[in-house]
Each structure stands twice: as structure tokens, then as C-alpha cells.
Design an enzyme around this catalytic site. Structure first.
Site: not given
Length: 555
Positions: A37, A261, A271
Site C-alpha cells: 500500500e 512476518r 507503518k
């Protein structure tokens, strides 16, 4: 497709699954994608995911797409698109095709209409808070929305009017009609579309409704013919919804596989939190060398090869765990030890005057550029009466087991001569500001003809020839291994390291570095590995410390 030069990776559960899918005929051609994104800069966690996506496609002679998941215009910017593309190419990966989820907005809208016509989606007037309240809990089923049984005709009309902009932001959503009693909360009539008047960086103001990630993602994968949608572990609970959408639509079905992850010690990879660090001025921007962004690591002096090597070393796992940041530091230290030319630099200078060295004389001494690479050759170091050494390399009153320069003691100057301290000069406050020494001209090159030994070798630069530099020393941004582990009521910012950046404005480097260019990396002997920073000007060099000579993570 660009060839990856990463360290070969042994087989893992993802590669095993892909191989089985090919053998069974489920897929005849492998195609993966990396779907960031554009709401921030790529970080080291993205590098791991990117390496998995790219290398799987490469190893199975497939294709690799880059697709921007740009379905939330309120947080997305063209700046982030540009930076992500730059970082991916810098890392050494090249996409076969470039797409945006916004390329498919019309198709995704048509998919939503198709589900409405099947009686599998409805327009809901509940607010966001009400939807969460009606959803239930992990132990209690949800409650049907009072709008769940609207007719197909009414839903089609309302959805078209949502697109036309007749309703206020947040006043209506389109939801999938699945099962409000499902044990998986993601299946309890999830929202597919919301009304949001925000300028999109690509489509402008054409749309005022936008699909949510869970609805857009699987359909985008299907449109592109992605065979394996490789996701981080938090999407495992979303997989039934991913499969439900493509099944109900009757379209090509990719296979979603989840892996752990990256969690890196002393680092945050959210983020949202990284954006907070930037906006509140805790760092100097997304490319601050303390940030775990790829642009930050690049500015700090990390190489693409070192990051690829790190991703290969940690491998692919099924369960989340914390990776020691020392592994990342090992990868760059190991590379720079082999490739970085050596140089002399004094970070905290203390002046030395050699009383018996001629005032108008300069010697040129040979210094090797790399001790393990004869082909790197040698360079000339000027030596004069006045030198700079590190402040820590002199003690007027030495502590126990201190073998460097003290009154009456002899030490070796790297590549040069033996010197002995014969006195000091102090300022009014009693601080030593100059060390007076003598040298033995017979010890040129660092050895005494009479065989006498010294216990320490220190580095130096010639004062008249030294080049002024600013040196920036970076520490971990956070004081504890897991910055997200905060007590109830606490905040991750409370764990910030008080002085994670130390600026040394009065350092000196040897003259061979005078014309060093951006991206140049060196081992400053005894000090660590350093690179030229983008703040360098024609008036002053600026160096960032990339990593120390030894692993200090535990310290």
C-alpha cells in the site's frame, strides 16, 4: 526478469507447496505479486516479503508482478509510489508487470454488483461503531443487521446511488452476506465498500466509494492470474474470506499461503508508528539512518546485497518470532569487511606534537587499501610533526590494563613510527589539549630494529593534511529488544533511546578521502564501517557509521 544474487535458500514449506501444486496440475504457470500500500516507505519487513515473492517466481520460472494496493486514498500519496519503486529496483528486483488496484476499480465494482444480484451482498445503514457492536465477540455470535434482508432491487439501487455520491461519507456501506454466527469474525458480513470522498492520487475524484482490502485483494489477484498469493501470517484468518469471494464470483482462484512476518529486535515495523516517528520529529525523515526503511538503511551504508543476504539467512517460517538485529548487522559487516577499503579517521581529535620531528618535513608512508586483497593496492599517507589521535588513545593517569599512550610509554602509530609521550599541555581548566611526544625514526613501518615491542597500535592523521569531516554515530532507536512490549497504559515512544544520534562535528579523515563521493564506503580502522552521507557538501564531508567492527547488539 532480473536475476537475484541472494544466497541460495533451502526448500521451505512455501516452496514445497508450490512444487506440489505444479506436480498435481493445480497450476501450470507460477505467478506471484508484491502488493504494497503506498502509504509509507518500504521497510526491512517488506524486503523479506518481497524476497519471498520474487524468488519463488524466479525459482519456478514464473512471473512476478508489482501491484500497488491503492484503495485508501486518504493515506496514499504519489511520493510513496515513487519511493517504493525506487527501493525495489535498488534491492535488485525487477517486476514483470506493474499494476495498481485502482486499475481494477470498475471491474471490482462489477463484481460487487454480481454478488448483490446473487443475494450475497447488501447495503447497510449501520454506522461503523454499530457494525462493530453487532459483530459480536470471539465467544458470542453476531447479530444480523436490520438492513440485511433488503431486496436485490433495493440494494442495486442504493449501491448505484452510493457510487453517484448521493449519500454522506460513512452513512452507508456495502457488506457481504455470509454468516453472523461464524466462529471466524472476518466472515460476519464484512464490509466490502465504504463511502469516502478523498482525492485519489491516480483516479482523482472519479470515485467516492472505495473497496476494502479484503474485497479488492483477491479479485485483483484473480484478474492478474496470480497463482500464489503469499501473505504474512496475520492474513491467515482472512483466507476463508479470500476464498469465499472468488468462489461466489466463480472466477479464477489463486492459492493464498501465509508465512511469518519479520519482527526485528530494537525496531518497530508498523507503518503507523514509523509515520508517527517522522511526523513528530523523533527522526529526520523516512530516510533517517536510524529508521528501518530501505531508504534509511541505504543512507546508512547498507548494501542491497547485504539485505538480500539477511533475508536469505532468516528464511521462511510458519510462526512469528523475534530476529536479533545482530543478524542484519552481521550481513553488512561481513560484506564490508571483504569489500570496503581501509582509511584512517580520528573522530574525537587530540593534538600530538612530535618534538624531535623536523618542522618543515613531511614523510609519505605506504598504507594498504585492503589487508586481504593485494589487488586493491596501496596509498600514500602524509606524516608530519603535528598529528591528531583519538582522545581515548591517551590517558594521563591510565586505568588498569590500559596499554595505549600515557606519559613515559611508547606506542606504535599505524603504518608509521613508535612514539613516546614526554609531556602534555593543559588548558586553564586542567584538561589535556596537547600531547608532546618523541619518535624513533628507525621504527618506520612499525617495527623496531632492536626487537623491542609495544603493546598498542593506534591510528592517526597528519594535522596539516587532515580533511575536516562531520561524523554521525547511530544507535538503536529503542532501548529494549521489543519496543512494542509496553505496560498497560504505556506508549511505545517511551522506549526511545535518549541519544540515538551522536554528531561529532570536528572529526578528521586522511586526505585520500577528500573527494569521496556519495555511496562510498570505508572501514575507518579501529572505528567501524562508514559511508558518505547525502548531506556532504563541497565544504565538508559527512560520514554515517554503518556498523561497528564488532557485534555490540547485546551491549
Amino acid at each position: 526478469m532480473t536475476t537475484s544474487v541472494s544466497t541460495p535458500v533451502p526448500s521451505d514449506f512455501i516452496r514445497t507447496a508450490v512444487a506440489e501444486d505444479i506436480k498435481s496440475g493445480r497450476f501450470t504457470h507460477i505467478k506471484t505479486r508484491f502488493p504494497p500500500e503506498p502509504n509509507g516507505y518500504l521497510h526491512i519487513g517488506h524486503a523479506k516479503a518481497l524476497s519471498v515473492d520474487f524468488n519463488i517466481a524466479q525459482e519456478f520460472n514464473g512471473e512476478f508482478n508489482l501491484r500497488f494496493d491503492d484503495t485508501n486514498p486518504a493515506k496514499e500519496e504519489q511520493e510513496y509510489v515513487d519511493s517504493i519503486k525506487e527501493d525495489i529496483l535498488w534491492l535488485g528486483y525487477e517486476w514483470d508487470e506493474l499494476f495498481f488496484a485502482s486499475d481494477y476499480f470498475e471491474a471490482i465494482y462489477d463484481y460487487a454488483v454480481q454478488l448483490i444480484k446473487k443475494g450475497k451482498a447488501y447495503v447497510c445503514d449501520l454506522s461503523g461503531d454499530q457494525i462493530r457492536e453487532y459483530r459480536g465477540t470471539l465467544t458470542a455470535p453476531g447479530v444480523d443487521s436490520p438492513y440485511r434482508n433488503r431486496s436485490v432491487e433495493e440494494n442495486l439501487d442504493l449501491f448505484a446511488r452510493m457510487r453517484a455520491g448521493e449519500f454522506a461519507d460513512g452513512s452507508r456501506t456495502l457488506r457481504a452476506k455470509i454468516d453472523m454466527a461464524s466462529g471466524n469474525i472476518n466472515m460476519r458480513d464484512p464490509v466490502m465498500y465504504r463511502i469516502l470522498r478523498a482525492h485519489h492520487h491516480r483516479t482523482g475524484d472519479k470515485w467516492c466509494i472505495y473497496p476494502l482490502y479484503d474485497f479488492a485483494h483477491g479479485q485483483s489477484d484473480s484478474i492478474e492470474g496470480i497463482s500464489h498469493s503469499l501473505c504474512s501470517l496475520e492474513y491467515e484468518a482472512h483466507r476463508p474470506l479470500y476464498d469465499w469471494y472468488v468462489r461466489e464470483l466463480g472466477i479464477y482462484a489463486p492459492r493464498q499461503i501465509e508465512f511469518a512476518r519479520l519482527n526485528l529486535s530494537y525496531t518497530v515495523l508498523s507503518k503507523r508508528k514509523l509515520l508517527q516517528l517522522v511526523k513528530e520529529g523523533h527522526v529526520r525523515g523516512w530516510d533517517d539512518p536510524r529508521m528501518p526503511t530501505l531508504s534509511g538503511y541505504r543512507r546508512r551504508g547498507y548494501t542491497a546485497a547485504s539485505i538480500r543476504d539477511f533475508c536469505s539467512r532468516i528464511g521462511v517460517a510458519k510462526a512469528d518470532s523475534m530476529v536479533d538485529i545482530g543478524m542484519l548487522e552481521f550481513s553488512i559487516r561481513d560484506e564490508l569487511n571483504k569489500t570496503a577499503p581501509r582509511a584512517l579517521a580520528v573522530l574525537r581529535p587530540l593534538k600530538v606534537v612530535i618534538e624531535n620531528y623536523p618542522e618543515d618535513q613531511t614523510d609519505m608512508l605506504d598504507a594498504v587499501n585492503h589487508p586481504d586483497d593485494p589487488a586493491a593496492g596501496t596509498r600514500q599517507l602524509p606524516f608530519s610533526r603535528e598529528l591528531y589521535i583519538e582522545q581515548d588513545d591517551f590517558r594521563e593517569v591510565p586505568p588498569p590494563k590500559y596499554f595505549r599512550l600515557t606519559p613515559g610509554r611508547e606506542v606504535r602509530l599505524r603504518y608509521a613510527y613508535f612514539i613516546k609521550c614526554v609531556g602534555v599541555v593543559k588548558d586553564e581548566a586542567g584538561n589535556v589539549i596537547e600531547v608532546r611526544c618523541t619518535y624513533d625514526p628507525a621504527t618506520r613501518g612499525g617495527n623496531a630494529p632492536d626487537g623491542r615491542k609495544v603493546k598498542a597500535t593506534i591510528h592517526w592523521v597528519s594535522a596539516p593534511h587532515a580533511v575536516a569531516a562531520e561524523v554521525r554515530l547511530y544507535d538503536h532507536l529503542f532501548t529494549k529488544p521489543n519496543p512494542d512490549d509496553v505496560p498497560e497504559g504505556g506508549h511505545f515512544l517511551e522506549g526511545l533511546t535518549p541519544n540515538s544520534l551522536e554528531i561529532l562535528p570536528n572529526a578528521f579523515v586522511e586526505p585520500s578521502l577528500r573527494d569521496a563521493t556519495l555511496g562510498s564506503r570505508y572501514q575507518f580502522e579501529r572505528n567501524g564501517y562508514f559511508c558518505i552521507d547525502s548531506d556532504t557538501t563541497s565544504e565538508k564531508l559527512v560520514f554515517n557509521r554503518t556498523v561497528g567492527l564488532k557485534d555490540n547488539a547485546s551491549k
